[in-house]
Design a protein around this motif. Sequence first.
Motif, PDB file in Angstrom:
ATOM      1  N   TYR A  14       0.835  -1.210   0.000  1.00 30.67           N
ATOM      2  CA  TYR A  14       0.000   0.000   0.000  1.00 30.67           C
ATOM      3  C   TYR A  14       0.864   1.252   0.000  1.00 30.67           C
ATOM      4  O   TYR A  14       0.567   2.228  -0.693  1.00 30.67           O
ATOM      5  N   GLY A  36      -7.328   9.853   1.432  1.00 32.28           N
ATOM      6  CA  GLY A  36      -7.909   8.543   1.723  1.00 32.28           C
ATOM      7  C   GLY A  36      -8.668   8.523   3.041  1.00 32.28           C
ATOM      8  O   GLY A  36      -9.759   7.978   3.129  1.00 32.28           O
ATOM      9  N   ILE A  37      -8.092   9.148   4.052  1.00 30.97           N
ATOM     10  CA  ILE A  37      -8.760   9.229   5.359  1.00 30.97           C
ATOM     11  C   ILE A  37     -10.064  10.005   5.227  1.00 30.97           C
ATOM     12  O   ILE A  37     -11.107   9.601   5.753  1.00 30.97           O
ATOM     13  N   HIS A  38     -10.012  11.106   4.499  1.00 29.81           N
ATOM     14  CA  HIS A  38     -11.204  11.936   4.302  1.00 29.81           C
ATOM     15  C   HIS A  38     -12.316  11.128   3.620  1.00 29.81           C
ATOM     16  O   HIS A  38     -13.467  11.124   4.069  1.00 29.81           O
ATOM     17  N   ARG A  39     -11.964  10.430   2.546  1.00 30.88           N
ATOM     18  CA  ARG A  39     -12.970   9.668   1.795  1.00 30.88           C
ATOM     19  C   ARG A  39     -13.590   8.554   2.629  1.00 30.88           C
ATOM     20  O   ARG A  39     -14.796   8.341   2.616  1.00 30.88           O
ATOM     21  N   ILE A  40     -12.768   7.824   3.357  1.00 33.72           N
ATOM     22  CA  ILE A  40     -13.312   6.699   4.123  1.00 33.72           C
ATOM     23  C   ILE A  40     -14.124   7.191   5.317  1.00 33.72           C
ATOM     24  O   ILE A  40     -15.128   6.595   5.692  1.00 33.72           O
ATOM     25  N   ALA A  41     -13.710   8.318   5.899  1.00 31.13           N
ATOM     26  CA  ALA A  41     -14.474   8.884   7.009  1.00 31.13           C
ATOM     27  C   ALA A  41     -15.864   9.305   6.546  1.00 31.13           C
ATOM     28  O   ALA A  41     -16.863   9.046   7.227  1.00 31.13           O
ATOM     29  N   ALA A  43     -17.447   8.097   3.910  1.00 30.26           N
ATOM     30  CA  ALA A  43     -18.176   6.903   3.479  1.00 30.26           C
ATOM     31  C   ALA A  43     -18.829   6.180   4.656  1.00 30.26           C
ATOM     32  O   ALA A  43     -19.856   5.534   4.500  1.00 30.26           O
ATOM     33  N   HIS A  44     -18.243   6.320   5.843  1.00 27.96           N
ATOM     34  CA  HIS A  44     -18.770   5.627   7.024  1.00 27.96           C
ATOM     35  C   HIS A  44     -19.505   6.562   7.974  1.00 27.96           C
ATOM     36  O   HIS A  44     -19.824   6.174   9.096  1.00 27.96           O
ATOM     37  N   ARG A  45     -19.775   7.763   7.523  1.00 28.27           N
ATOM     38  CA  ARG A  45     -20.484   8.730   8.359  1.00 28.27           C
ATOM     39  C   ARG A  45     -21.912   8.259   8.617  1.00 28.27           C
ATOM     40  O   ARG A  45     -22.567   7.717   7.728  1.00 28.27           O
TER      41      ARG A  45
END
Length: 89
Positions: A14, A36-41, A43-45
Amino acid sequence: MALKRTNVYAEDSYLDLIKEAAARLGVAEAEIIREGIHRIALAHRVWGEPFVSDDETFDFGGPMGKGEIRTAMIRAYAGQERHGQGDAV
């Protein structure tokens, strides 16, 4: 936006992908990781209220099968094409 430092463990494969992407885009590796952190955070909001209320939903009279959905979409698309003719400039 204030940034905080944190440690994250990641597999070498990775990290190699992140390094390659950062070089290709001309940005810091940290920027790729932050994105990446922003997108996954996001997505799981969990939202505090439903996206739509019961009043804003549609009642199709029961479950619809794939064929019924496909037919409705084809009819809607065909109608849109007829209405859109001659609008292009």
